[in-house]
Design an enzyme around this catalytic site. Sequence first.
Site, mmCIF file in Angstrom:
data_model
loop_
_atom_site.group_PDB
_atom_site.id
_atom_site.type_symbol
_atom_site.label_atom_id
_atom_site.label_comp_id
_atom_site.label_asym_id
_atom_site.label_seq_id
_atom_site.Cartn_x
_atom_site.Cartn_y
_atom_site.Cartn_z
ATOM 1 N N ASP A 1 -20.683 7.691 -1.710
ATOM 2 C CA ASP A 1 -20.768 6.870 -0.479
ATOM 3 C C ASP A 1 -19.627 7.288 0.489
ATOM 4 O OD1 ASP A 1 -21.940 3.427 -0.262
ATOM 5 O OD2 ASP A 1 -20.079 4.265 1.236
ATOM 6 N N MET A 2 -20.040 7.103 1.736
ATOM 7 C CA MET A 2 -18.969 7.604 2.726
ATOM 8 C C MET A 2 -17.646 6.563 2.615
ATOM 9 S SD MET A 2 -20.289 9.956 4.283
ATOM 10 C CE MET A 2 -19.121 10.457 5.493
ATOM 11 N N THR B 1 -22.379 11.704 19.180
ATOM 12 C CA THR B 1 -23.385 10.956 19.718
ATOM 13 C C THR B 1 -22.981 10.780 21.410
ATOM 14 O OG1 THR B 1 -24.596 8.810 20.299
ATOM 15 C CG2 THR B 1 -22.422 8.810 18.922
ATOM 16 N N GLU C 1 -23.525 8.249 22.881
ATOM 17 C CA GLU C 1 -22.934 6.854 22.789
ATOM 18 C C GLU C 1 -21.405 6.934 23.134
ATOM 19 O OE1 GLU C 1 -23.573 3.341 21.960
ATOM 20 O OE2 GLU C 1 -25.434 3.810 22.892
ATOM 21 N N TYR D 1 -19.757 0.886 17.389
ATOM 22 C CA TYR D 1 -20.372 2.139 16.935
ATOM 23 C C TYR D 1 -19.750 3.332 17.818
ATOM 24 C CZ TYR D 1 -23.661 6.104 16.426
ATOM 25 O OH TYR D 1 -24.595 7.065 16.203
ATOM 26 N N LYS E 1 -17.494 6.492 16.311
ATOM 27 C CA LYS E 1 -17.752 7.954 16.384
ATOM 28 C C LYS E 1 -16.893 8.806 17.075
ATOM 29 C CE LYS E 1 -22.050 8.201 14.362
ATOM 30 N NZ LYS E 1 -22.283 9.369 13.306
HETATM 31 P P1 NAP Z 1 -30.261 6.989 10.125
HETATM 32 O O1 NAP Z 1 -31.828 7.268 10.106
HETATM 33 O O2 NAP Z 1 -29.578 5.766 10.323
HETATM 34 O O3 NAP Z 1 -29.642 7.648 8.596
HETATM 35 C C1 NAP Z 1 -28.429 7.591 8.281
HETATM 36 C C2 NAP Z 1 -28.304 7.685 6.867
HETATM 37 O O4 NAP Z 1 -26.987 7.285 6.271
HETATM 38 C C3 NAP Z 1 -29.052 6.365 6.134
HETATM 39 O O5 NAP Z 1 -30.071 7.147 5.091
HETATM 40 C C4 NAP Z 1 -28.321 5.464 5.318
HETATM 41 O O6 NAP Z 1 -28.526 5.043 4.215
HETATM 42 C C5 NAP Z 1 -27.054 6.613 5.123
HETATM 43 N N1 NAP Z 1 -25.815 5.782 5.123
HETATM 44 C C6 NAP Z 1 -25.368 4.698 5.744
HETATM 45 N N2 NAP Z 1 -24.233 4.353 5.139
HETATM 46 C C7 NAP Z 1 -23.946 5.401 4.300
HETATM 47 C C8 NAP Z 1 -22.665 5.276 3.597
HETATM 48 N N3 NAP Z 1 -21.730 4.580 3.303
HETATM 49 N N4 NAP Z 1 -22.525 6.140 2.570
HETATM 50 C C9 NAP Z 1 -23.529 7.178 2.420
HETATM 51 N N5 NAP Z 1 -24.537 7.223 2.970
HETATM 52 C C10 NAP Z 1 -24.886 6.253 4.196
HETATM 53 O O7 NAP Z 1 -29.685 8.005 11.185
HETATM 54 P P2 NAP Z 1 -30.394 9.147 11.805
HETATM 55 O O8 NAP Z 1 -31.054 8.885 13.115
HETATM 56 O O9 NAP Z 1 -31.117 10.269 10.908
HETATM 57 O O10 NAP Z 1 -29.066 9.965 12.552
HETATM 58 C C11 NAP Z 1 -28.291 10.748 11.733
HETATM 59 C C12 NAP Z 1 -26.751 10.876 12.306
HETATM 60 O O11 NAP Z 1 -26.704 11.342 13.606
HETATM 61 C C13 NAP Z 1 -26.169 9.508 12.309
HETATM 62 O O12 NAP Z 1 -24.642 9.701 11.911
HETATM 63 C C14 NAP Z 1 -26.270 8.914 13.751
HETATM 64 O O13 NAP Z 1 -25.262 8.145 13.924
HETATM 65 C C15 NAP Z 1 -26.058 10.159 14.625
HETATM 66 N N6 NAP Z 1 -26.898 10.288 15.750
HETATM 67 C C16 NAP Z 1 -28.041 9.874 16.052
HETATM 68 C C17 NAP Z 1 -28.690 9.922 16.937
HETATM 69 C C18 NAP Z 1 -30.212 9.776 17.243
HETATM 70 O O14 NAP Z 1 -30.669 9.533 18.121
HETATM 71 N N7 NAP Z 1 -30.994 9.622 16.043
HETATM 72 C C19 NAP Z 1 -28.172 10.709 18.232
HETATM 73 C C20 NAP Z 1 -26.690 10.902 17.966
HETATM 74 C C21 NAP Z 1 -26.425 10.598 16.796
HETATM 75 P P3 NAP Z 1 -29.092 3.600 4.150
HETATM 76 O O15 NAP Z 1 -30.333 3.502 5.270
HETATM 77 O O16 NAP Z 1 -29.702 3.331 2.802
HETATM 78 O O17 NAP Z 1 -27.853 2.573 4.750
HETATM 79 N N1 GDD Z 2 -33.113 -1.361 19.137
HETATM 80 C C1 GDD Z 2 -33.758 -1.988 20.023
HETATM 81 N N2 GDD Z 2 -34.474 -3.075 19.780
HETATM 82 N N3 GDD Z 2 -33.256 -1.556 21.194
HETATM 83 C C2 GDD Z 2 -33.584 -2.155 22.325
HETATM 84 C C3 GDD Z 2 -34.546 -3.466 22.165
HETATM 85 C C4 GDD Z 2 -35.044 -3.846 20.850
HETATM 86 O O1 GDD Z 2 -35.573 -4.803 20.746
HETATM 87 N N4 GDD Z 2 -35.205 -3.834 23.543
HETATM 88 C C5 GDD Z 2 -34.422 -3.048 24.323
HETATM 89 N N5 GDD Z 2 -33.694 -2.151 23.660
HETATM 90 C C6 GDD Z 2 -32.720 -1.203 24.477
HETATM 91 C C7 GDD Z 2 -31.295 -1.067 23.712
HETATM 92 O O2 GDD Z 2 -30.399 -2.252 24.389
HETATM 93 C C8 GDD Z 2 -30.916 0.282 24.183
HETATM 94 O O3 GDD Z 2 -30.370 0.160 25.664
HETATM 95 C C9 GDD Z 2 -32.180 1.044 24.218
HETATM 96 O O4 GDD Z 2 -33.293 0.088 23.913
HETATM 97 C C10 GDD Z 2 -32.013 1.907 22.935
HETATM 98 O O5 GDD Z 2 -31.796 1.219 21.816
HETATM 99 P P1 GDD Z 2 -31.763 1.797 20.415
HETATM 100 O O6 GDD Z 2 -33.338 2.482 20.104
HETATM 101 O O7 GDD Z 2 -31.292 1.011 19.478
HETATM 102 O O8 GDD Z 2 -30.888 3.158 20.383
HETATM 103 P P2 GDD Z 2 -29.326 3.311 20.797
HETATM 104 O O9 GDD Z 2 -29.504 4.190 22.140
HETATM 105 O O10 GDD Z 2 -28.594 2.183 21.104
HETATM 106 O O11 GDD Z 2 -28.889 4.207 19.729
HETATM 107 C C11 GDD Z 2 -29.637 5.269 19.314
HETATM 108 O O12 GDD Z 2 -28.969 6.347 19.769
HETATM 109 C C12 GDD Z 2 -27.619 6.878 19.789
HETATM 110 C C13 GDD Z 2 -27.743 7.988 20.810
HETATM 111 O O13 GDD Z 2 -27.347 7.978 22.257
HETATM 112 C C14 GDD Z 2 -28.953 5.531 17.827
HETATM 113 O O14 GDD Z 2 -29.641 6.517 17.066
HETATM 114 C C15 GDD Z 2 -27.656 5.940 17.695
HETATM 115 O O15 GDD Z 2 -27.261 5.953 16.228
HETATM 116 C C16 GDD Z 2 -27.148 7.031 18.548
HETATM 117 O O16 GDD Z 2 -25.881 7.719 18.442
#
Ligand code: NAP
Ligand code: GDD
Length: 325
Positions: free
Chosen positions: A58-59, A125, A127, A149, A153
């Site tokens: 766990d992280m 990210t 973000e 968040y 990060k």
């Molecule tokens: P994700 O689907 O939310 O996967 C994150 C994983 O981390 C989940 O399997 C989660 O398990 C696990 N986790 C959470 N808390 C933990 C803990 N305390 N110890 C160990 N494992 C834990 O995220 P992703 O979309 O694959 O993204 C991967 C990484 O890239 C993340 O760090 C995210 O913040 C970053 N990122 C994502 C995006 C994007 O657009 N996808 C963009 C920029 C950066 P549970 O679900 O069981 O909690």
């Molecule tokens: N989740 C969600 N649900 N977002 C919504 C909704 C809703 O019902 N309606 C509108 N949104 C808008 C959010 O306000 C945001 O502006 C946008 O849709 C994208 O939301 P998410 O899909 O939740 O992604 P995110 O951009 O906030 O974050 C994701 O991307 C980041 C990189 O820029 C995540 O994957 C983060 O972990 C990642 O770092």
Amino acid sequence: MKKALITGVLGQDGPYLAKYLLKKGYKVYGMVPRRLNLNFYNTDYLGITNKIEFVLGDMTDEASLINIIRNTWPDEIYNLAAQSFVGASWDQPKLTTETNALGPLYLLNVIRNFTPNTKFYQASTSEMFGNNGRELQDENAPFAPQSPYGISKLYAYWIANNYVESYGLFCCNGILFNHESPLRGQDFVTRKISEGVAKIKLGLADKITLGNLEAERDWGFAGDYVEAMFKMMQQKKPGNYVVATGKKYSVKDFLETAFNCAGIKNWKKHIIINPTYKRPAEIHGLRGNASRARKELKWKPKVKFRELVAMMVDADLKRLNEKKK
Ligand code: NAP
Ligand code: GDD
């Protein structure tokens, strides 16, 4: 044989990265947190569950990270584990900070003390850029995060850079813009839309409830983005790279395209706006300039916006159809 440890291996990116590394001949250790019911859907989907060696950790638990690294001795660590849902970070700011900021610090200290040659990838990210007033973000753009968040990060980003400077570790920050896939968590807007559209198409639902439709994001395909993670870890020197498509679309555009892919007209009548899905602070638009990754990593995204939307809607239609049988 090279060994990689992936934290967060059961999330969206973990399985794509694991599959990519397995194909390259790596031994892959996947760290999973203790949960009542671990969900292997994503690794099953890619057919790799039995090819990964899972390790419990766990992280937020430094001792578990020490044990794992001392038992597996990885050449590369990809730190993907996070509380990654921005919206939830206001409800659980401490958990978000412990997982996303302190977790990487713990990992870096284990590397520093026990395995200083292990390379470290930090999932940074877009973000972090928040609302910095710029239309296009690159590696030199200023940071102005808007959520607990994003702030957590940013700590991880800086501490990874600091351990490069202070101790000569090999750490890369992949500053990834939003990337999606059929494995995306169901809370995120793209998956909420693709699943909602598929349900409407199959007569299982009539509405999708959303928040801010005006927000704009630079959406790419997760399968493309994990290649950039790997490539930056193979460079001679560690570096930070923006990974993005360079194009941005609104949530509204995503909706329109998804309904269009499913052949449903009048999409607006299927949408309910609920303020509970709006955020205390919103990032209005994000678009990345991945020139450095293109030049130094020879990386570029392959999947275009409409292909990505269609892929997600089709996958949800297929999954729900199979469930119906
Ligand atoms: P994700 O689907 O939310 O996967 C994150 C994983 O981390 C989940 O399997 C989660 O398990 C696990 N986790 C959470 N808390 C933990 C803990 N305390 N110890 C160990 N494992 C834990 O995220 P992703 O979309 O694959 O993204 C991967 C990484 O890239 C993340 O760090 C995210 O913040 C970053 N990122 C994502 C995006 C994007 O657009 N996808 C963009 C920029 C950066 P549970 O679900 O069981 O909690
Ligand atoms: N989740 C969600 N649900 N977002 C919504 C909704 C809703 O019902 N309606 C509108 N949104 C808008 C959010 O306000 C945001 O502006 C946008 O849709 C994208 O939301 P998410 O899909 O939740 O992604 P995110 O951009 O906030 O974050 C994701 O991307 C980041 C990189 O820029 C995540 O994957 C983060 O972990 C990642 O770092």
